[in-house]
Design an enzyme around this catalytic site. Sequence first.
Site, PDB file in Angstrom:
ATOM      1  N   PHE A  63      -2.050 -60.259  12.373  1.00 10.63           N
ATOM      2  CA  PHE A  63      -2.438 -58.996  11.744  1.00 10.63           C
ATOM      3  C   PHE A  63      -1.261 -58.027  11.765  1.00 10.63           C
ATOM      4  O   PHE A  63      -0.524 -57.973  12.746  1.00 10.63           O
ATOM      5  CB  PHE A  63      -3.565 -58.335  12.541  1.00 10.63           C
ATOM      6  CG  PHE A  63      -4.885 -59.042  12.477  1.00 10.63           C
ATOM      7  CD1 PHE A  63      -5.719 -58.877  11.386  1.00 10.63           C
ATOM      8  CD2 PHE A  63      -5.314 -59.854  13.527  1.00 10.63           C
ATOM      9  CE1 PHE A  63      -6.970 -59.502  11.333  1.00 10.63           C
ATOM     10  CE2 PHE A  63      -6.554 -60.484  13.483  1.00 10.63           C
ATOM     11  CZ  PHE A  63      -7.381 -60.301  12.384  1.00 10.63           C
ATOM     12  N   ASP A  85       0.450 -47.202  12.215  1.00 14.12           N
ATOM     13  CA  ASP A  85       0.173 -48.505  12.843  1.00 14.12           C
ATOM     14  C   ASP A  85       1.223 -49.526  12.390  1.00 14.12           C
ATOM     15  O   ASP A  85       0.906 -50.685  12.108  1.00 14.12           O
ATOM     16  CB  ASP A  85      -1.245 -49.002  12.549  1.00 14.12           C
ATOM     17  CG  ASP A  85      -1.670 -50.132  13.499  1.00 14.12           C
ATOM     18  OD1 ASP A  85      -0.877 -50.507  14.391  1.00 14.12           O
ATOM     19  OD2 ASP A  85      -2.796 -50.639  13.340  1.00 14.12           O
ATOM     20  N   HIS A 104       6.075 -58.051  11.870  1.00 15.10           N
ATOM     21  CA  HIS A 104       6.021 -59.468  12.238  1.00 15.10           C
ATOM     22  C   HIS A 104       7.103 -60.202  11.463  1.00 15.10           C
ATOM     23  O   HIS A 104       7.483 -59.767  10.377  1.00 15.10           O
ATOM     24  CB  HIS A 104       4.655 -60.070  11.890  1.00 15.10           C
ATOM     25  CG  HIS A 104       3.545 -59.577  12.752  1.00 15.10           C
ATOM     26  ND1 HIS A 104       3.440 -59.910  14.085  1.00 15.10           N
ATOM     27  CD2 HIS A 104       2.525 -58.747  12.481  1.00 15.10           C
ATOM     28  CE1 HIS A 104       2.369 -59.317  14.585  1.00 15.10           C
ATOM     29  NE2 HIS A 104       1.803 -58.600  13.646  1.00 15.10           N
ATOM     30  N   ASP A 120      -4.061 -50.386  23.052  1.00 18.69           N
ATOM     31  CA  ASP A 120      -4.109 -50.707  21.623  1.00 18.69           C
ATOM     32  C   ASP A 120      -3.615 -52.114  21.331  1.00 18.69           C
ATOM     33  O   ASP A 120      -2.632 -52.582  21.883  1.00 18.69           O
ATOM     34  CB  ASP A 120      -3.276 -49.726  20.808  1.00 18.69           C
ATOM     35  CG  ASP A 120      -3.371 -50.052  19.325  1.00 18.69           C
ATOM     36  OD1 ASP A 120      -4.458 -49.859  18.764  1.00 18.69           O
ATOM     37  OD2 ASP A 120      -2.387 -50.545  18.754  1.00 18.69           O
ATOM     38  N   ARG A 175       7.717 -53.534  19.592  1.00 18.22           N
ATOM     39  CA  ARG A 175       7.888 -54.945  20.005  1.00 18.22           C
ATOM     40  C   ARG A 175       8.883 -55.188  21.140  1.00 18.22           C
ATOM     41  O   ARG A 175       9.034 -56.323  21.573  1.00 18.22           O
ATOM     42  CB  ARG A 175       8.292 -55.826  18.808  1.00 18.22           C
ATOM     43  CG  ARG A 175       7.401 -55.702  17.587  1.00 18.22           C
ATOM     44  CD  ARG A 175       5.990 -56.115  17.873  1.00 18.22           C
ATOM     45  NE  ARG A 175       5.157 -56.136  16.672  1.00 18.22           N
ATOM     46  CZ  ARG A 175       3.846 -56.050  16.687  1.00 18.22           C
ATOM     47  NH1 ARG A 175       3.200 -55.930  17.831  1.00 18.22           N
ATOM     48  NH2 ARG A 175       3.151 -56.075  15.570  1.00 18.22           N
ATOM     49  N   HIS A 179       1.386 -43.836  16.222  1.00 15.32           N
ATOM     50  CA  HIS A 179       0.929 -45.221  16.359  1.00 15.32           C
ATOM     51  C   HIS A 179       1.953 -46.184  15.758  1.00 15.32           C
ATOM     52  O   HIS A 179       1.913 -46.515  14.566  1.00 15.32           O
ATOM     53  CB  HIS A 179      -0.430 -45.393  15.666  1.00 15.32           C
ATOM     54  CG  HIS A 179      -1.150 -46.632  16.070  1.00 15.32           C
ATOM     55  ND1 HIS A 179      -2.502 -46.697  16.240  1.00 15.32           N
ATOM     56  CD2 HIS A 179      -0.706 -47.867  16.368  1.00 15.32           C
ATOM     57  CE1 HIS A 179      -2.866 -47.909  16.612  1.00 15.32           C
ATOM     58  NE2 HIS A 179      -1.766 -48.654  16.693  1.00 15.32           N
TER      59      HIS A 179
HETATM   60 ZN   LIG Z   1      -4.949 -51.002  17.238  1.00 14.33          ZN
END
Ligand SMILES: [Zn+2]
Lengths: 445, 311
Positions: free
Chosen positions: A334, A316, A320, A163, A75, A71
């Site tokens: 997030f 995950d 950013h 996702d 980008r 996961h």
């Molecule tokens: Zn997710």
Amino acid sequence: MLWIKNAYVIDPAQRLSGINDVLVKDGVIVKSAGSLQPADVLEALEAQRLDDVLQVEGEGKYLFPGLIDVHVHLREPGQEEKEDIRSGSRAAIKGGFTSILAMANTTPIVDNRALTEFVRLQGERAAMAKVYPIAAVTKGFLGKELVEMMDILDGGAVAFSDDGKGIQNAEMMRLALEYAKLAGCPIISHCEDDSLAGHGVMRKGEMSARLGLRGIPASAESVMVARDVLLTAETGGKLHIAHVSTKESVQIIREAKKMGVDVTAEVNPHHLIFTDQDVILTDASYKVNPPLPSAEDQIALLEGLLDGTIDMLATDHAPHTWEEKTRPFAEAPFGINALETVLAAVWQNLVLKGKITPDQVIALWSLNPARRFGLPGGTLRPGSQADLVLFDPEYREMISAETMETKSQNTPFLGQEMQGFPVMTIVGGKIRMAGRKLLDNKEEA
Amino acid sequence: MNWKHKDLLDLDKLTAEEIKHILKTAAPMKEILARPNKKLPTLRGKSVVMLFYENSTRTRTSFETAAKILGADTSNIAVAQSSVSKGETLLDTAKTLQAMKVDLVVIRHGSSGAAEFLADELSAGVINGGDGQHAHPTQALLDFFTMQERLGELQGKKIVIVGDVLHSRVVRSNVLGLKKLGAEIVLVGPPTLLPSEMNYLGVKTSYDLDKELPGADAVMALRLQLERQQSGLFPSIREYSRLYGLSQERLRQTGKDTIIMHPGPMNRGVEITSDLADSVQSVIEEQVTNGVAIRMALIYLLIGGTGSVVD
Ligand SMILES: [Zn+2]
């Protein structure tokens, strides 16, 4: 050719856990066994002279199969200012990941074969960690039409997921699980009911009330976990639940497994390390989706991990830009940046505190992901791909923007010294990182 | 007392003594307000910037009036609040204000934590004029000042606050401060606007207004955002008003000369009937006057130095 000596080798697939030597030739593991003599080595490697063999001293370090993270958000295409496939796969190597699965929520969304191949090829060009694309389940993430799963599979995808968004329409999810039986691979579900999550920015509870931040109730996740488990049972499909973060989700998955539903699940280390009590109004590094759990949830997540309800760890990794995260909490996006810090974070907060053993970490982060997604690696069994990590539990490093390969710095660990880092990462027999430095030259083993 | 805080972000970091000191400082300020000539030289040469990301003419004017009476220069930066627009970020604005060497910034912002975020960046003082659902300390202080004028010491007084507790920054700051001052507080509202997580405040909560009114020294109605009905938070304005609206008849249950408060602007006939709002029990207009006095006190304490208030 490589001879790694005297390392503490962990390979759950072979139930190997102790001081051993490992031999690598032509990108493949040749042997892993108790301390070898030069004669054994030459014989096993079919080599003439010891000079042809690169010897690596592993004393005091762990050697394990390269970690596989199922996961990761890279980008690219579209938001290369946050991360690109090259920077992300370099960060992976630095963090001990030899394989990463890239999520499809890029701009445009990876929902066709051409884009799937692009992601795969960019990964090959970067020549760092192996990059496996995950394609969208529905075209444009609109939740209306299935993608051409079989064509995309030929382009190199290993799973399907919208996702970043939950599939709100239950019938769409049912059809996806049904159709993906053709592909034979799991649908990865980001379980989030939009109507319950609303515009929340952290877990709903006393802490969100205290900070005056809109809360996301735990049910926003668990309601959809229950739905998807039922749909999987009905269709006989394969389901993988991303970033489980509530105790109710853990209970549902535990029951589903007992019922024989083909479901697996992952948990993110940040959900095991932080709770909603750690949220700071002025630091959006703690803003993640799903949000940081309650302390009770965290206990249930760890229990689920230890009893096999949750099958794997996954980062995950969601980079950013600094500009986006330097905003009031409610306005920042997030996501947490994890690839380079996460192993040290797990080591310090879970392994050293005795909550989980090193062997469990490797099973959860290498063997189980490889099995579930049908990937090479995940073990040091002779004949397997030589994806390896030499890990120094004593190595300390200050986390700073300068030392990180990732383009973004949205980690709560920024500016902190952490302990426990990979000191060598090998992919397909090639040393990609040694002494904490990435090696771009194609050194053959 | 020597004032030692650079900013006023919320009441959680203030001691009861510090809160009382603010109230004490506000008393002479209120006297100045009553003078025919309301201009002091105290803060001449100081600059106060109003940074309002949310429209609130009332609060902005109150701060502006307070600053002007004290002799400070005020300027307004009205910013349309839009979290998604790609314009200048709050951080950029902070850097600009820092470069302009302003002395004090009053910020009102739709995001919780925005005031603290700004205060971290600025060497100037920052007053939180309301941030998201988080805090509204000057409103709370003016409420305390008003209650104290009418009720005396707040220790042991029963204060009932009724309405949309969940979304109210006024409630949060009021409870934090009133607890420090020793008051007894009861929060009342329908379960959807008073969910269990509000228990973190550590005060009594109730769904039944009529049961809580007896003995109340002050009843404060909160402003109801009427559009919340569309989000399903309550079934109708009619039902809300029937269960939680304040009327003269209902207020008789307190058995006391209870004072009625409202942070304004009011939805007359919803939170409160007009006749009650305009009755002698109501201190709603007094709250507005006291708002200026409290803000004068705060501006003075934050940038006025140690000299005497009125010289
Ligand atoms: Zn997710």
